[in-house]
Design a protein around this motif. Structure first.
Motif, PDB file in Angstrom:
ATOM      1  N   GLU A  79      -6.077  -0.868   0.805  1.00  0.00           N
ATOM      2  CA  GLU A  79      -4.629  -0.735   0.671  1.00  0.00           C
ATOM      3  C   GLU A  79      -4.282   0.515  -0.139  1.00  0.00           C
ATOM      4  O   GLU A  79      -3.438   1.310   0.233  1.00  0.00           O
ATOM      5  CB  GLU A  79      -4.063  -1.984  -0.016  1.00  0.00           C
ATOM      6  N   TRP A  82      -5.179   3.726   1.586  1.00  0.00           N
ATOM      7  CA  TRP A  82      -4.145   4.053   2.555  1.00  0.00           C
ATOM      8  C   TRP A  82      -2.999   4.799   1.863  1.00  0.00           C
ATOM      9  O   TRP A  82      -2.510   5.814   2.348  1.00  0.00           O
ATOM     10  CB  TRP A  82      -3.599   2.778   3.218  1.00  0.00           C
ATOM     11  N   LEU A  83      -2.596   4.287   0.689  1.00  0.00           N
ATOM     12  CA  LEU A  83      -1.484   4.904  -0.035  1.00  0.00           C
ATOM     13  C   LEU A  83      -1.820   6.346  -0.442  1.00  0.00           C
ATOM     14  O   LEU A  83      -0.977   7.242  -0.347  1.00  0.00           O
ATOM     15  CB  LEU A  83      -1.132   4.079  -1.275  1.00  0.00           C
ATOM     16  N   THR A  87       0.196   9.528   0.842  1.00  0.00           N
ATOM     17  CA  THR A  87       0.812  10.446  -0.117  1.00  0.00           C
ATOM     18  C   THR A  87       0.419  11.888   0.190  1.00  0.00           C
ATOM     19  O   THR A  87       1.255  12.792   0.198  1.00  0.00           O
ATOM     20  CB  THR A  87       0.365  10.077  -1.548  1.00  0.00           C
ATOM     21  N   LEU A 345       7.331   6.031  -2.453  1.00  0.00           N
ATOM     22  CA  LEU A 345       5.971   5.533  -2.240  1.00  0.00           C
ATOM     23  C   LEU A 345       5.909   4.025  -2.433  1.00  0.00           C
ATOM     24  O   LEU A 345       5.144   3.334  -1.757  1.00  0.00           O
ATOM     25  CB  LEU A 345       4.982   6.233  -3.173  1.00  0.00           C
ATOM     26  N   ARG A 349       4.427   1.522   0.205  1.00  0.00           N
ATOM     27  CA  ARG A 349       3.351   0.620  -0.186  1.00  0.00           C
ATOM     28  C   ARG A 349       3.701  -0.835   0.135  1.00  0.00           C
ATOM     29  O   ARG A 349       2.858  -1.594   0.639  1.00  0.00           O
ATOM     30  CB  ARG A 349       3.071   0.784  -1.679  1.00  0.00           C
ATOM     31  N   ARG A 352       3.277  -1.438   3.800  1.00  0.00           N
ATOM     32  CA  ARG A 352       1.872  -1.569   4.183  1.00  0.00           C
ATOM     33  C   ARG A 352       1.298  -2.921   3.723  1.00  0.00           C
ATOM     34  O   ARG A 352       0.531  -3.559   4.440  1.00  0.00           O
ATOM     35  CB  ARG A 352       1.104  -0.394   3.579  1.00  0.00           C
TER      36      ARG A 352
END
Ligand code: ADP
Ligand code: ZN
Ligand code: ZN
Length: 735
Positions: A79, A82-83, A87, A345, A349, A352
């Motif tokens: 997770e 992915w962030l 970014t 973000l 997040r 996601r």
């Protein structure tokens, strides 16, 4: 696999790519998301493995091996990986630098996630008989073994042994050789968290609050909610209910706030009402404290994490909810290096992770309002103050009629007197620190300026200095004009001068100034806020710092000393910004029984901005501003990216941007407008010339496609060597 895999490693260097290494000679392969130590040029750096591949652009024989694997499992889960990738792609910033921004310093430096406990334990078979056997022949060893036997299986830490038997290592080696003791190395876990306490009772929610809580509760997947509630309407109360739910369900909540030091009240309320200790993530932590909070969040040991901007990168074992308080606050956007918006973000997040995100504000940004209009986000409105407090009354003081000598006009002075006589507390808001913004010659009109910036120097009278608020330069206060030698005088008022003026106008009353100068000392801010809250200070003078989220029970009057600063701003966001700052500071007035009064000093009382703000409040100003942006196609009706460059020579900064423009035009086609290059409004800062190039598009995809192509080209431009440059996606300011 026919051959060993190639590691794709993110390294903190300003290049938009991953670097290829071979795994270490022996030992298991590192996991994706684990750190490795690699040789990079002449340096040894910590990198993060982001993938394994069979191929490399570089010949296998020329690839280096990484020197060590630092984590035996992934440090960063999917997770968060992915962030980090998101970014890097969204902000067009090198992935290695994104990773470096996201990781706590100690992990960046390659330290272990958990500190290691090493020490000595007795061997299972050793006992009293061995002690006797060692006896007098080896008294050192006997004493050490006795100590270990007393401690039992858990053994004794090296640190403790160092203390009680400083020379234990030699005897220890002997005991190990004889099979009487064993060395151990174990992970030192974090201490058990403090037990929870009884939560304080909660008020009965208003209907609007209930509706807001119910809407978010009903959302079991991702959903974005704009909690649009006037100041004091009980937004925090809504967060508290939702947080309590999520924690009870065994999941974690991440709360992002603009600044923790400025709002200790908020954390105190979380603590009292939820009955737990939140993990705090902010810049004042030591490296060890930060790492400890980080790993506890990662292990799921802490249910509530409250942090500033960078806390958006905190790993979470079981995310359940994200809250962004004061979503409009510019401090959510990092203005240097990786220029990311923590608010945006946080939304990505949550999406996601499949959890709701609640964005609260009394003055929501036009971006968030537009999302609600488009039905992307749910608009939750709290129209009234909680607990029966009324909204403050705003009125204008015309400083073209009533001169505001040294900051204070007669109507404001009279209102202060009236409120103080009534037992109230007053706040004067002036977003300009120092004594005076200008030092001017009484004969030739020369103004003292900074040698390294296109800016005036601010007079700081108490320190007898002139200071540049842009580059930090300072020098002794001039006693005479540098040009003609005549006498000089300070012109205009900053907070320091206003404090003086008030002390003279209201002898007997205690005046307290709160700005970054007065609160520079550690602990000073907490003391000042405590005095302001307790009401021991009658008159508060402060900058933006005082306008954020505070609750001063006795405060009944707010005066905005110089509202004209933002009235003629050239930035497309100036109206929105000015309305936000006035409404936020006005929201400090009359939060309890007595109704608040807000006076706004302006020399332009007929400016349409005031009519809208006073007539229709923030909603009026923002509706108007939104219509204007739609007509002119500025954000949120288009997307921007700003390319900034600075250099010692103006020509170098421009040459770089001209080259960038050429590439951008070729890559962008008709969907992206390229504007510039032009000098920044303050063209010279700290000795460097600054210029910028603006990219604008109605289509986000087109803009991003262009930036994706542009970034690596810029990294390779010969003209890039003479400049510092950056890409700012969704810039807040166009300077
Ligand atoms: P905001 O976060 O919108 O500024 P707060 O949650 O801080 O508002 O609420 C403002 C004040 O009103 C606080 O003192 C809070 O305890 C109180 N309050 C909030 N909701 C209620 C309610 N439903 N009933 C009574 N008081 C409330
Ligand atoms: Zn002069
Ligand atoms: Zn300067």
């Amino acid at each position: 696999l026919t051959s060993e895999p190639i590691l794709k490693v993110a390294i903190a260097v300003p290049l938009s790519r991953l670097f290829d290494y071979l795994p270490p000679k022996d030992g298991p392969l590192p996991a994706v998301g684990a750190r490795v130590r690699v040789a990079f040029g002449k340096r040894r750096l910590t990198g993060l493995v982001l993938g394994l591949a069979e191929e490399s652009d570089i010949e296998r024989a020329r690839l280096k091996r990484c020197e060590a694997v630092l984590d035996d499992a992934a440090l960063i889960d999917d997770e968060l990986l992915w962030l980090l990738r998101f970014t890097s792609e969204y902000y067009h910033h090198p992935i290695g630098e994104v990773v470096a921004t996201a990781l706590p310093a100690l992990l960046r430096q390659g330290q272990a996630v958990y500190p290691v406990r090493e020490g000595l334990a007795p061997a299972v078979s050793s006992g009293a008989a061995d002690l006797a056997a060692l006896g007098r022949r080896a008294p050192q060893q006997a004493a050490l073994l006795e100590l270990l036997l007393d401690a039992g299986d858990a053994g004794v830490d090296a640190a403790t042994l160092d203390e009680v038997r400083p020379n234990w290592r030699r005897a220890g080696t002997e005991l190990i050789r004889k099979g009487l003791a064993v060395r151990f190395e174990a992970r030192a876990d974090d201490p058990e968290p403090v037990v929870a306490w009884e939560p304080a009772p909660a008020p009965v929610l208003s209907e609007a609050q209930q509706a807001a809580v119910a809407a978010v509760r009903a959302c079991e997947v991702y959903g974005a909610f704009l909690l649009d509630g006037v100041t004091g309407s009980g937004k925090t109360e809504v967060y508290l209910r939702l947080i309590a739910d999520v924690i009870a369900a065994g999941r974690q909540v991440l709360v992002l706030v603009p600044e923790i030091g400025l709002t200790p009240q908020l954390v105190g309320r979380f603590r009292a009402r939820l009955g737990i200790e939140p993990a705090l993530m902010h810049s004042a932590l030591t490296d060890h404290e930060r790492l400890s909070a980080w790993r506890r969040a990662r292990a799921g040991e802490t249910p509530l994490i409250v942090g500033t901007r960078s806390a958006v990168f905190t790993p979470l074992a079981a995310p359940g909810l994200i809250v962004v308080d004061e979503e409009h606050d510019p401090s959510f956007k990092q203005q240097e290096g990786l220029r990311y918006s923590a608010r945006d973000l946080a939304i990505a997040r949550a999406n996601r992770a499949g959890v709701p995100v609640v964005l609260g504000s009394a003055t929501p940004t036009l971006e968030m309002q537009k999302h609600c209009l488009d039905d992307n986000y749910t608009h939750l409105v709290l129209p009234e103050r909680a607990g029966g407090a009324e909204a403050p009354v705003l009125s204008i003081v015309d400083t073209s009629r009533f001169t505001a000598d040294e900051g204070l006009s007669e109507p404001v002075r009279a209102a202060i007197e009236r409120q103080l006589a009534d037992g109230g507390q007053v706040l004067l808001f002036l977003n300009r620190r120092g004594f005076a913004p200008t030092l001017i010659c009484t004969a030739c009109g020369h103004v003292a300026g900074c040698r390294r910036c296109d800016a005036r120097l601010t007079v700081h009278a108490a320190a007898s200095e002139l200071r540049c608020h842009h580059c930090g330069a300072s020098r002794l206060l001039d006693t005479a004009c540098e040009e003609c030698g005549s006498s000089v005088r300070p012109l205009g008022a900053g907070t320091e001068r206003l404090e003086d003026t008030l002390a003279r106008a209201f002898p007997g009353q205690s005046v307290m100034r709160i700005d970054s100068d007065s609160t520079a000392r550690k602990g000073a801010m907490d003391e000042a806020l405590a005095a302001a809250t307790a009401g021991t200070a009658d008159i508060l003078v402060g900058t933006q710092m005082l306008s954020k989220g505070h609750h001063f029970p006795r405060l009944t009057l707010v005066a905005v000393v110089n509202a004209d600063q933002g009235l003629f701003g050239t930035d497309f966001r100036s109206d929105e910004r000015l309305a936000q700052s006035i409404v936020q500071v006005a929201g400090r007035a009359g939060r309890e029984q007595k109704r608040g009064e807000v006076l706004i000093q302006t020399a332009f009382p007929n400016h349409p901005f005031w009519r809208r703000l006073i007539g229709d409040g923030y909603a009026g100003v923002s509706a108007e501003a939104l219509a204007e942006r739609a007509a002119t196609q500025w954000p949120p009706y288009s997307r921007l990216a700003l390319l900034r460059a600075s250099a010692h020579q103006r020509a170098d900064a421009h040459a770089f941007l001209v080259a960038a423009r050429r590439h951008a035009e070729r890559a962008g086609g008709r969907d992206v407008r390229v504007l510039g290059p032009v000098d920044a409004p303050m063209a010279r800062k700290a000795g460097r010339h600054r210029a910028r190039l603006l990219l604008q598009s109605g289509q986000r995809q087109a803009l991003h496609a262009l930036l994706r192509e542009l970034r690596p080209l810029l990294e390779g431009l010969p003209a890039a060597r003479k400049v510092r440059w950056s890409v700012d996606v969704d810039p807040l300011d166009l300077y």
